[in-house]
Design a protein around this motif. Structure first.
Motif, PDB file in Angstrom:
ATOM      1  N   PRO A   1      10.113  11.710   0.257  1.00 37.40           N
ATOM      2  CA  PRO A   1      10.772  10.403   0.236  1.00 37.40           C
ATOM      3  C   PRO A   1      10.851   9.827   1.645  1.00 37.40           C
ATOM      4  O   PRO A   1      10.876  10.587   2.621  1.00 37.40           O
ATOM      5  CB  PRO A   1      12.162  10.710  -0.323  1.00 37.40           C
ATOM      6  N   PRO A   2      10.858   8.497   1.782  1.00 29.96           N
ATOM      7  CA  PRO A   2      10.953   7.908   3.118  1.00 29.96           C
ATOM      8  C   PRO A   2      12.095   8.526   3.925  1.00 29.96           C
ATOM      9  O   PRO A   2      13.250   8.513   3.507  1.00 29.96           O
ATOM     10  CB  PRO A   2      11.196   6.427   2.812  1.00 29.96           C
ATOM     11  N   ARG A   3      11.750   9.060   5.093  1.00 35.85           N
ATOM     12  CA  ARG A   3      12.692   9.884   5.852  1.00 35.85           C
ATOM     13  C   ARG A   3      13.902   9.111   6.344  1.00 35.85           C
ATOM     14  O   ARG A   3      15.018   9.633   6.391  1.00 35.85           O
ATOM     15  CB  ARG A   3      11.967  10.518   7.038  1.00 35.85           C
TER      16      ARG A   3
ATOM     17  N   PHE B 257       9.033  11.077  -4.302  1.00 38.20           N
ATOM     18  CA  PHE B 257       7.958  11.344  -3.363  1.00 38.20           C
ATOM     19  C   PHE B 257       7.104  10.089  -3.334  1.00 38.20           C
ATOM     20  O   PHE B 257       7.206   9.236  -4.223  1.00 38.20           O
ATOM     21  CB  PHE B 257       7.131  12.590  -3.736  1.00 38.20           C
ATOM     22  N   VAL B 258       6.310   9.924  -2.309  1.00 34.23           N
ATOM     23  CA  VAL B 258       5.461   8.741  -2.204  1.00 34.23           C
ATOM     24  C   VAL B 258       4.055   9.169  -1.816  1.00 34.23           C
ATOM     25  O   VAL B 258       3.817  10.326  -1.457  1.00 34.23           O
ATOM     26  CB  VAL B 258       6.028   7.697  -1.211  1.00 34.23           C
ATOM     27  N   THR B 259       3.106   8.234  -1.884  1.00 38.09           N
ATOM     28  CA  THR B 259       1.711   8.570  -1.624  1.00 38.09           C
ATOM     29  C   THR B 259       1.172   7.865  -0.385  1.00 38.09           C
ATOM     30  O   THR B 259      -0.016   7.578  -0.283  1.00 38.09           O
ATOM     31  CB  THR B 259       0.842   8.241  -2.848  1.00 38.09           C
ATOM     32  N   VAL B 260       2.073   7.591   0.545  1.00 39.87           N
ATOM     33  CA  VAL B 260       1.696   7.062   1.850  1.00 39.87           C
ATOM     34  C   VAL B 260       2.756   7.546   2.832  1.00 39.87           C
ATOM     35  O   VAL B 260       3.910   7.752   2.443  1.00 39.87           O
ATOM     36  CB  VAL B 260       1.619   5.513   1.831  1.00 39.87           C
ATOM     37  N   LYS B 261       2.358   7.762   4.064  1.00 37.41           N
ATOM     38  CA  LYS B 261       3.348   8.158   5.069  1.00 37.41           C
ATOM     39  C   LYS B 261       4.133   6.913   5.454  1.00 37.41           C
ATOM     40  O   LYS B 261       3.712   6.133   6.307  1.00 37.41           O
ATOM     41  CB  LYS B 261       2.674   8.792   6.279  1.00 37.41           C
ATOM     42  N   GLN B 262       5.264   6.715   4.817  1.00 38.57           N
ATOM     43  CA  GLN B 262       5.996   5.457   4.880  1.00 38.57           C
ATOM     44  C   GLN B 262       6.587   5.176   6.258  1.00 38.57           C
ATOM     45  O   GLN B 262       6.901   4.027   6.583  1.00 38.57           O
ATOM     46  CB  GLN B 262       7.106   5.459   3.818  1.00 38.57           C
ATOM     47  N   GLU B 263       6.701   6.193   7.087  1.00 42.95           N
ATOM     48  CA  GLU B 263       7.272   6.001   8.409  1.00 42.95           C
ATOM     49  C   GLU B 263       6.272   5.371   9.388  1.00 42.95           C
ATOM     50  O   GLU B 263       6.654   4.851  10.430  1.00 42.95           O
ATOM     51  CB  GLU B 263       7.753   7.338   8.981  1.00 42.95           C
ATOM     52  N   SER B 264       4.977   5.441   9.067  1.00 42.63           N
ATOM     53  CA  SER B 264       3.923   4.939   9.958  1.00 42.63           C
ATOM     54  C   SER B 264       3.496   3.549   9.529  1.00 42.63           C
ATOM     55  O   SER B 264       2.926   3.369   8.451  1.00 42.63           O
ATOM     56  CB  SER B 264       2.714   5.884   9.925  1.00 42.63           C
ATOM     57  N   LEU B 265       3.740   2.552  10.354  1.00 40.27           N
ATOM     58  CA  LEU B 265       3.372   1.187  10.000  1.00 40.27           C
ATOM     59  C   LEU B 265       1.867   1.057   9.796  1.00 40.27           C
ATOM     60  O   LEU B 265       1.421   0.383   8.869  1.00 40.27           O
ATOM     61  CB  LEU B 265       3.847   0.212  11.078  1.00 40.27           C
TER      62      LEU B 265
ATOM     63  N   ASN C  51       4.337  -5.432  -3.794  1.00 36.45           N
ATOM     64  CA  ASN C  51       5.076  -6.511  -3.151  1.00 36.45           C
ATOM     65  C   ASN C  51       5.265  -6.129  -1.678  1.00 36.45           C
ATOM     66  O   ASN C  51       6.139  -5.338  -1.353  1.00 36.45           O
ATOM     67  CB  ASN C  51       6.410  -6.698  -3.860  1.00 36.45           C
ATOM     68  N   GLN C  52       4.395  -6.648  -0.819  1.00 39.86           N
ATOM     69  CA  GLN C  52       4.355  -6.320   0.605  1.00 39.86           C
ATOM     70  C   GLN C  52       4.044  -4.838   0.811  1.00 39.86           C
ATOM     71  O   GLN C  52       2.899  -4.467   0.971  1.00 39.86           O
ATOM     72  CB  GLN C  52       5.649  -6.741   1.312  1.00 39.86           C
ATOM     73  N   ILE C  53       5.064  -3.973   0.803  1.00 42.07           N
ATOM     74  CA  ILE C  53       4.831  -2.539   1.027  1.00 42.07           C
ATOM     75  C   ILE C  53       5.489  -1.678  -0.046  1.00 42.07           C
ATOM     76  O   ILE C  53       5.588  -0.466   0.108  1.00 42.07           O
ATOM     77  CB  ILE C  53       5.342  -2.108   2.416  1.00 42.07           C
ATOM     78  N   VAL C  54       5.936  -2.290  -1.132  1.00 38.91           N
ATOM     79  CA  VAL C  54       6.634  -1.535  -2.177  1.00 38.91           C
ATOM     80  C   VAL C  54       6.050  -1.915  -3.528  1.00 38.91           C
ATOM     81  O   VAL C  54       5.584  -3.044  -3.727  1.00 38.91           O
ATOM     82  CB  VAL C  54       8.154  -1.829  -2.127  1.00 38.91           C
ATOM     83  N   ASN C  55       6.063  -0.964  -4.460  1.00 41.75           N
ATOM     84  CA  ASN C  55       5.499  -1.209  -5.781  1.00 41.75           C
ATOM     85  C   ASN C  55       6.568  -1.577  -6.796  1.00 41.75           C
ATOM     86  O   ASN C  55       7.639  -0.966  -6.845  1.00 41.75           O
ATOM     87  CB  ASN C  55       4.751   0.034  -6.281  1.00 41.75           C
ATOM     88  N   VAL C  56       6.249  -2.580  -7.604  1.00 47.20           N
ATOM     89  CA  VAL C  56       7.051  -2.997  -8.751  1.00 47.20           C
ATOM     90  C   VAL C  56       6.252  -2.625  -9.997  1.00 47.20           C
ATOM     91  O   VAL C  56       5.033  -2.815 -10.034  1.00 47.20           O
ATOM     92  CB  VAL C  56       7.295  -4.519  -8.706  1.00 47.20           C
ATOM     93  N   CYS C  57       6.904  -2.065 -11.001  1.00 44.73           N
ATOM     94  CA  CYS C  57       6.191  -1.653 -12.219  1.00 44.73           C
ATOM     95  C   CYS C  57       6.570  -2.531 -13.403  1.00 44.73           C
ATOM     96  O   CYS C  57       7.715  -2.969 -13.537  1.00 44.73           O
ATOM     97  CB  CYS C  57       6.505  -0.196 -12.558  1.00 44.73           C
ATOM     98  N   PHE C  58       5.587  -2.751 -14.258  1.00 46.31           N
ATOM     99  CA  PHE C  58       5.789  -3.479 -15.509  1.00 46.31           C
ATOM    100  C   PHE C  58       5.403  -2.558 -16.657  1.00 46.31           C
ATOM    101  O   PHE C  58       4.300  -2.010 -16.673  1.00 46.31           O
ATOM    102  CB  PHE C  58       4.917  -4.738 -15.553  1.00 46.31           C
TER     103      PHE C  58
ATOM    104  N   ALA D 207      14.450   9.684  12.534  1.00 44.60           N
ATOM    105  CA  ALA D 207      13.853  10.472  11.457  1.00 44.60           C
ATOM    106  C   ALA D 207      12.377  10.745  11.693  1.00 44.60           C
ATOM    107  O   ALA D 207      11.818  11.715  11.190  1.00 44.60           O
ATOM    108  CB  ALA D 207      14.032   9.763  10.117  1.00 44.60           C
ATOM    109  N   ASP D 208      11.714   9.887  12.452  1.00 48.59           N
ATOM    110  CA  ASP D 208      10.294  10.035  12.725  1.00 48.59           C
ATOM    111  C   ASP D 208       9.962   9.098  13.867  1.00 48.59           C
ATOM    112  O   ASP D 208      10.693   8.150  14.138  1.00 48.59           O
ATOM    113  CB  ASP D 208       9.466   9.678  11.475  1.00 48.59           C
ATOM    114  N   GLY D 209       8.844   9.321  14.529  1.00 42.66           N
ATOM    115  CA  GLY D 209       8.493   8.497  15.670  1.00 42.66           C
ATOM    116  C   GLY D 209       7.870   7.164  15.332  1.00 42.66           C
ATOM    117  O   GLY D 209       7.574   6.373  16.229  1.00 42.66           O
ATOM    118  N   GLY D 210       7.678   6.868  14.039  1.00 44.80           N
ATOM    119  CA  GLY D 210       6.993   5.638  13.656  1.00 44.80           C
ATOM    120  C   GLY D 210       7.856   4.397  13.789  1.00 44.80           C
ATOM    121  O   GLY D 210       9.099   4.469  13.774  1.00 44.80           O
ATOM    122  N   LEU D 211       7.192   3.257  13.881  1.00 42.82           N
ATOM    123  CA  LEU D 211       7.899   1.988  14.068  1.00 42.82           C
ATOM    124  C   LEU D 211       8.782   1.655  12.873  1.00 42.82           C
ATOM    125  O   LEU D 211       9.870   1.099  13.040  1.00 42.82           O
ATOM    126  CB  LEU D 211       6.886   0.863  14.303  1.00 42.82           C
ATOM    127  N   VAL D 212       8.323   1.979  11.667  1.00 47.32           N
ATOM    128  CA  VAL D 212       9.121   1.674  10.479  1.00 47.32           C
ATOM    129  C   VAL D 212      10.464   2.400  10.555  1.00 47.32           C
ATOM    130  O   VAL D 212      11.514   1.836  10.232  1.00 47.32           O
ATOM    131  CB  VAL D 212       8.364   2.046   9.188  1.00 47.32           C
TER     132      VAL D 212
END
Length: 279
Positions: free
Chosen positions: A217-219, A196-204, A35-42, A129-134
């Motif tokens: 985890p997202p910083r 933990f996640v499998t993408v660098k969430q701080e970097s758009l 869902n956009q940038i986040v996962n929903v599980c069934f 927390a990080d230099g990224g836009l997110v």
């Protein structure tokens, strides 16, 4: 019900990945949908009427989640329950609207319930927390708690997961106080949430292209880094075979084993915000 009441909660957040609205079957009874940038599980086999929703995505995503559920299960019936890894806005964004459609229990860890019954708010996002836009935009993200006190329940003390036989919930705090992950030992499937996640969430950019890489985890929203490091170690010690995380693509087999070991061994470098690292 107390609504999310921050600036971005009144409109669609303008973040989308190339995987948005795509789903993938992890195994016969676990499916995740982006869902956009986040996962929903069934949880539940395709076509089943006994299914469970794990996390509720972004604000204004009720219809999309319901459509994804109908596509997976072939009917418009409601789940047996909703389970939450934690209560951040991108994991409960559609929870209140969905509860208006589905009168079902919501299960969360005891320490997360104050954020789900209107008692507490999360800290604002940390733009340093990080230099990224997110990260830089994170103080604008909804951080207020919500009130679903009429539906929320505590996860069982014995570690069992309601309506998911063979699964256990694991307290994995750090990102939030009551963060949990769900694990099935029989086949090594792990639903890790944001432990933990499998993408660098701080970097758009990396979020948009879904560049797969292990990350902590997202910083910008993580409140206790000592606990977060312990939680990553706890999950790595399980030696899961497959992991679905709150952000990013699933990871499995040798890639997952190597990546988790690297995260634990180099947690300061790979997970901690630069301003928290020891030099």
């Amino acid at each position: 019900m107390k609504p999310l009441d921050n600036d971005f909660s009144q409109s669609h957040l303008p973040f989308f990945s190339v995987k948005s609205c795509e789903g993938r079957e992890v195994c016969r009874d676990v499916y995740y949908w982006t869902n956009q940038i986040v996962n929903v599980c069934f949880y539940g086999e395709s076509g089943s009427r006994d299914w469970v929703l794990i996390d509720c995505g972004m604000p204004h995503s009720k219809e999309k989640i319901m459509e994804a559920a109908e596509a997976r299960f072939g009917h418009d019936g409601k789940p047996k329950a909703i389970l939450l890894t934690h209560g951040h806005f991108d994991h409960v964004g559609a929870l209140q609207p969905l509860l208006e459609e589905w009168d079902v229990p919501v299960y969360a860890h005891e320490l997360e319930i104050p954020y789900l019954n209107g008692e507490r708010n999360y800290p604002k996002g940390d733009p340093t927390a990080d230099g990224g836009l997110v990260s830089e935009l994170s103080p604008l993200y909804p951080h207020h708690g919500i009130d679903v006190s009429g539906s929320v329940r505590m996860l069982p003390d014995n570690g069992d997961v309601p309506f998911m036989p063979g699964w256990k919930w694991i307290h994995t705090p750090g990102h939030t106080p009551g963060h949990v992950s769900f694990y099935r030992e029989a086949d090594g499937v792990l639903i890790a949430g944001d432990a933990f996640v499998t993408v660098k969430q701080e970097s758009l950019y990396r979020v948009m292209i879904q560049k797969k890489e292990i990350s902590g985890p997202p910083r910008y929203f993580t409140s206790d880094w000592e606990a977060a490091e312990a939680s990553a170690g706890k999950l790595a010690a399980l030696h899961p075979k497959t992991a679905v995380t709150g952000h990013g693509e699933m990871m499995e087999s040798g890639e997952l084993e190597r990546s988790l070991k690297m995260l634990v061994d180099r947690f300061d470098d790979l997970a901690l915000p630069p301003n928290r690292r020891s030099h």
